[in-house]
Design a protein around this motif. Structure first.
Motif, PDB file in Angstrom:
ATOM      1  N   SER A  79      56.862  20.446  59.441  1.00  0.00           N
ATOM      2  CA  SER A  79      56.644  21.898  59.425  1.00  0.00           C
ATOM      3  C   SER A  79      55.479  22.254  58.511  1.00  0.00           C
ATOM      4  CB  SER A  79      57.914  22.614  58.947  1.00  0.00           C
ATOM      5  OG  SER A  79      59.022  22.275  59.750  1.00  0.00           O
TER       6      SER A  79
ATOM      7  N   SER B 279      61.086  24.540  66.051  1.00  0.00           N
ATOM      8  CA  SER B 279      61.468  25.917  65.848  1.00  0.00           C
ATOM      9  C   SER B 279      61.706  26.189  64.357  1.00  0.00           C
ATOM     10  CB  SER B 279      62.749  26.214  66.616  1.00  0.00           C
ATOM     11  OG  SER B 279      63.846  25.520  66.017  1.00  0.00           O
ATOM     12  N   LEU B 280      61.688  27.464  64.002  1.00  0.00           N
ATOM     13  CA  LEU B 280      61.952  27.884  62.633  1.00  0.00           C
ATOM     14  C   LEU B 280      63.415  27.635  62.262  1.00  0.00           C
ATOM     15  CD1 LEU B 280      60.320  29.235  60.324  1.00  0.00           C
ATOM     16  CD2 LEU B 280      61.303  31.415  61.058  1.00  0.00           C
TER      17      LEU B 280
ATOM     18  N   VAL C 119      56.237  30.908  56.175  1.00  0.00           N
ATOM     19  CA  VAL C 119      55.630  31.867  57.096  1.00  0.00           C
ATOM     20  C   VAL C 119      54.388  32.522  56.495  1.00  0.00           C
ATOM     21  CG1 VAL C 119      56.030  34.092  58.229  1.00  0.00           C
ATOM     22  CG2 VAL C 119      57.763  32.294  58.355  1.00  0.00           C
TER      23      VAL C 119
ATOM     24  N   TYR D 120      56.687  31.590  65.972  1.00  0.00           N
ATOM     25  CA  TYR D 120      57.811  30.769  65.533  1.00  0.00           C
ATOM     26  C   TYR D 120      58.988  31.024  66.471  1.00  0.00           C
ATOM     27  CZ  TYR D 120      55.163  30.628  61.156  1.00  0.00           C
ATOM     28  OH  TYR D 120      54.177  30.471  60.210  1.00  0.00           O
TER      29      TYR D 120
END
Length: 443
Positions: free
Chosen positions: A240, A263-264, A299, A316
């Protein structure tokens, strides 16, 4: 003593001195406990986030990262599944900082969370490397979002316009076309570079996404960072961070970058596994507090750079378990992002793709990047679509007669054209101007 004798003696003394020198010893500790994925070591001083090697006299067994400590005990999390470990294995610090390769050589390649290639195309020889963690940009020095970004999807371009440097959430359950939509944006966006992070997804989906959703055209100007579900939590976190760092590098080179992270939710779950393993208490539905502090830290790395830099637009994906939009991660993501797109299972089941529920979705920066006429038409579209949705059951049941309300009549007559505008084939591109023109042509 003659001059030659003195010189000879001096040389002999220098050789003797060199032979007597002892290099500084390497301080290392010992592994003494394995508790699930959490390893405990003693005897060496390491800082959180620092990497180390674990092995024995036969060689290195695996690499790990420090995730916490308690007095003299160090808590380590391996980057790979721990096998063949024994009590007493040595733990040696890696003194060099974590650096990752960056550059145009990464385009078209698939790498793991450490930057190693997964595509079998050989080593990646880049001329530039950079630390994994970047410096935080002063928010007052960021360039404001003022230009639209073409993502190649008509429903988004016309109704949920994305600005360069915006951060958005793609909220979806399983099987509603999330990967297909990401692939469409990757192939058809006007961004110069695309970085795709596949974090915590099924291993089968990684190859399918690259070959079917992304395609050869999309991969040519993309970098894919993959850490499937069977990767360790630390590897998923590193993947990430890595996809963000690569995107930041290209942004700092003055390019428009599109980051797609899928994915987040898996990122948050990886941090939950680590936090619970080291003893952090669960808080909201099993998620420890550190999860909700790491989400904005990740983020906030996306967005525009300073005046002379490019843009970094980020999508995201957020997995809504059971299509529950009030999941704690979904709720937290909605608060820290600049908008959210909701994929509807009902639309997907009716064959409406991409299954974007325009009524539940919002782009918070759209008023800043489109003209007044475009914004007014989009608002009118929303009102008409909402009017149809509220009254369609009355028409189906025969409880509404044509001519009773002119606005409802107009909504029923326009709905087929509106639905046609919102649908798009996965191999069909729609640029920004074309999308806006179709919106204007409805009236």
């Amino acid at each position: 003593m003659t001059g030659e004798g003195v010189l000879d003696l001096s040389e002999r003394l220098k050789k003797a001195e060199n032979n007597c020198r002892v290099s500084a010893g390497q301080v290392y500790g010992r592994l003494y406990r394995v508790n699930g994925l959490c390893l405990e070591a003693r005897g060496c001083v390491l800082s959180t986030g620092q990497r180390c090697l674990i092995g024995d006299d036969n060689g290195v067994k695996l690499e790990a990262e420090v995730v916490g400590f308690d007095g003299g005990r160090l808590f380590l999390m391996p980057l790979e599944p721990p096998t063949s470990l024994r009590s007493g294995d040595w733990v040696m610090p890696i003194r060099t900082g974590s650096r990752i390769p960056v550059g145009d050589e990464l385009l078209g390649r698939v790498i793991d969370g450490t930057g190693k290639p997964l595509d079998g195309l050989g080593a990646i020889d880049t001329k530039v490397s950079t630390p994994l963690e970047s410096e935080i940009i002063n928010p007052l020095r960021r360039r404001p979002i003022s230009e639209p970004l073409n993502v190649g999807v008509r429903a988004i371009n016309a109704m949920l316009t994305v600005g360069k440097g915006q951060r958005l959430g793609l909220f979806a359950g399983s099987g509603v076309g999330k990967s297909v939509l990401l692939g469409m944006m990757t192939r058809y966006t006007s961004a110069e570079v695309t970085v795709v992070g596949l974090v915590g997804e099924r291993g089968r989906e990684v190859r399918e996404f690259i070959e079917h959703s992304l395609g050869e055209e999309g991969l040519r100007r993309a970098v894919v960072v993959a850490a499937p579900a069977d990767s360790s939590p630390v590897m998923r976190l590193r993947a990430s961070r890595l996809c963000h760092r690569i995107a930041e590098y290209f942004r700092d080179q003055g390019k428009d970058v599109l980051l797609l992270m899928d994915s987040l939710t898996r990122f948050a779950q990886a941090q939950r596994e680590i936090a619970l393993a080291v003893g952090e208490p669960p808080a909201t539905k099993g998620y420890p507090p550190s999860v909700f502090s790491m989400l904005p830290a990740l983020v906030e790395r996306a967005g525009n750079g300073e005046n002379q830099q490019g843009s970094m637009t980020a999508f995201y994906t957020v997995l809504s378990e059971g299509d529950d939009q009030q999941d704690p991660i979904a709720d937290a993501a909605r608060a820290i992002l600049d908008g959210h797109f909701v994929l509807s299972r009902e639309l997907a089941e009716s064959g409406h793709y991409p299954a974007i529920d325009v009524e539940q979705s919002v782009s918070r920066v759209m008023p800043q990047v489109v003209d007044k006429q475009h914004l007014d038409r989009a608002l009118k579209f929303r009102k008409t679509l909402s009017l149809y949705s509220r009254n369609k059951e009355l028409l189906t049941l025969g409880a509404y007669r044509q001519g009773t309300d002119p606005e409802i009549d107009q909504a029923f007559s326009l709905y087929p054209s509106m639905s046609n505008m919102l649908t798009q084939g996965m191999f069909e591109a729609s640029d920004f101007d074309e999308s806006v023109q179709q919106l204007h042509n409805l009236w």
